[in-house]
Write a protein that holds these residues in place. Structure first.
Motif, short mmCIF file in Angstrom:
data_model
loop_
_atom_site.label_atom_id
_atom_site.label_comp_id
_atom_site.label_asym_id
_atom_site.label_seq_id
_atom_site.Cartn_x
_atom_site.Cartn_y
_atom_site.Cartn_z
N GLU A 44 44.51 43.70 -23.10
CA GLU A 44 45.79 43.09 -22.74
C GLU A 44 46.46 42.47 -23.97
N HIS A 45 45.66 41.80 -24.81
CA HIS A 45 46.20 41.18 -26.02
C HIS A 45 46.79 42.26 -26.94
N THR A 46 46.06 43.35 -27.13
CA THR A 46 46.53 44.43 -27.99
C THR A 46 47.79 45.06 -27.42
N LEU A 47 47.81 45.28 -26.11
CA LEU A 47 48.99 45.86 -25.47
C LEU A 47 50.21 44.93 -25.63
N GLU A 48 49.97 43.63 -25.47
CA GLU A 48 51.05 42.64 -25.64
C GLU A 48 51.57 42.64 -27.08
N THR A 49 50.65 42.69 -28.04
CA THR A 49 51.04 42.73 -29.45
C THR A 49 51.85 43.98 -29.75
N MET A 50 51.37 45.13 -29.23
CA MET A 50 52.09 46.38 -29.47
C MET A 50 53.47 46.36 -28.81
N SER A 69 44.61 53.09 -30.85
CA SER A 69 44.41 52.12 -31.93
C SER A 69 42.92 51.81 -32.09
N GLY A 70 42.18 51.80 -30.98
CA GLY A 70 40.73 51.62 -31.05
C GLY A 70 40.05 52.79 -31.74
N GLN A 72 41.47 54.66 -33.94
CA GLN A 72 41.84 54.55 -35.35
C GLN A 72 40.96 53.52 -36.06
N PHE A 73 40.63 52.43 -35.38
CA PHE A 73 39.69 51.45 -35.92
C PHE A 73 38.36 52.13 -36.25
N VAL A 74 37.89 52.97 -35.33
CA VAL A 74 36.63 53.70 -35.55
C VAL A 74 36.76 54.63 -36.75
N ARG A 75 37.86 55.37 -36.83
CA ARG A 75 38.07 56.27 -37.97
C ARG A 75 38.12 55.51 -39.29
N ASP A 76 38.71 54.31 -39.28
CA ASP A 76 38.77 53.49 -40.50
C ASP A 76 37.37 53.07 -40.94
N GLU A 90 32.62 61.94 -33.78
CA GLU A 90 33.69 61.89 -32.79
C GLU A 90 34.04 60.42 -32.56
N PRO A 91 35.30 60.01 -32.81
CA PRO A 91 35.68 58.62 -32.60
C PRO A 91 36.13 58.40 -31.15
N LEU A 92 35.60 57.36 -30.51
CA LEU A 92 35.95 57.02 -29.14
C LEU A 92 36.25 55.53 -29.02
#
Length: 152
Positions: A44-50, A69-70, A72-76, A90-92
């Motif tokens: 919810e916080h991430t959705l609100e920020t986005m 975005s999660g 992408q965090f894994v890929r980073d 595989e990023p999930l």
């Protein structure tokens, strides 16, 4: 090991765990499934920020963008820790209800046909474990295969 699930977090010990799992996978010719989880509040916080960013940019973001975005965090994290290793991953990212992280980890490992799980254990007092449970302990008990736990 053919395929291992690695729980990805932002802590230094979790990042080292990704590296260690990658080295193990590269040495055995295995693959990795890298899983980041977020609870409902984080989602919810991430959705609100986005949404706030979207208002400023004049665009829009969906709930799928939050899970992306999660990933992408894994890929980073993978880019930083696995860059020099020859390993497929595989990023999930999964949104989980409070107290259901272990269940999601074990279910994802089963869905992706993983035969090993790597997870970071967090130090807690015995009382804290009794009241709040322990994700690593639950994974060890519920996963039908080896589980590597590194404490932070």
């Amino acid at each position: 090991m053919n395929r291992a699930l690695v729980v990805v977090e932002s802590t230094d010990s979790a990042k080292r765990l990704v590296r260690n799992a990658g080295e193990f996978a590269a040495g055995t010719g295995g693959e990795l499934v890298l899983l980041a989880t977020m609870n409902d509040d984080e989602y919810e916080h991430t959705l609100e920020t986005m949404s706030t960013i979207a208002d400023v940019e004049g665009t829009s973001y969906s709930s799928a963008d939050v899970t992306e975005s999660g990933r992408q965090f894994v890929r980073d994290i993978a880019g930083a820790e696995l860059t020099d290793l020859d390993v497929e991953y595989e990023p999930l990212c999964a949104v989980v209800e409070d107290g259901q992280q272990a269940r999601r980890i074990v279910a994802t490992a089963a869905e992706r046909d993983c035969d090993h799980v790597f997870i970071t254990g967090h130090k807690r007092s015995p009382t804290g474990k009794a009241i709040f449970g322990d994700t690593a302990q639950r994974v060890i008990l519920d996963f039908d295969g080896p589980v590597t736990v590194v404490t932070d």
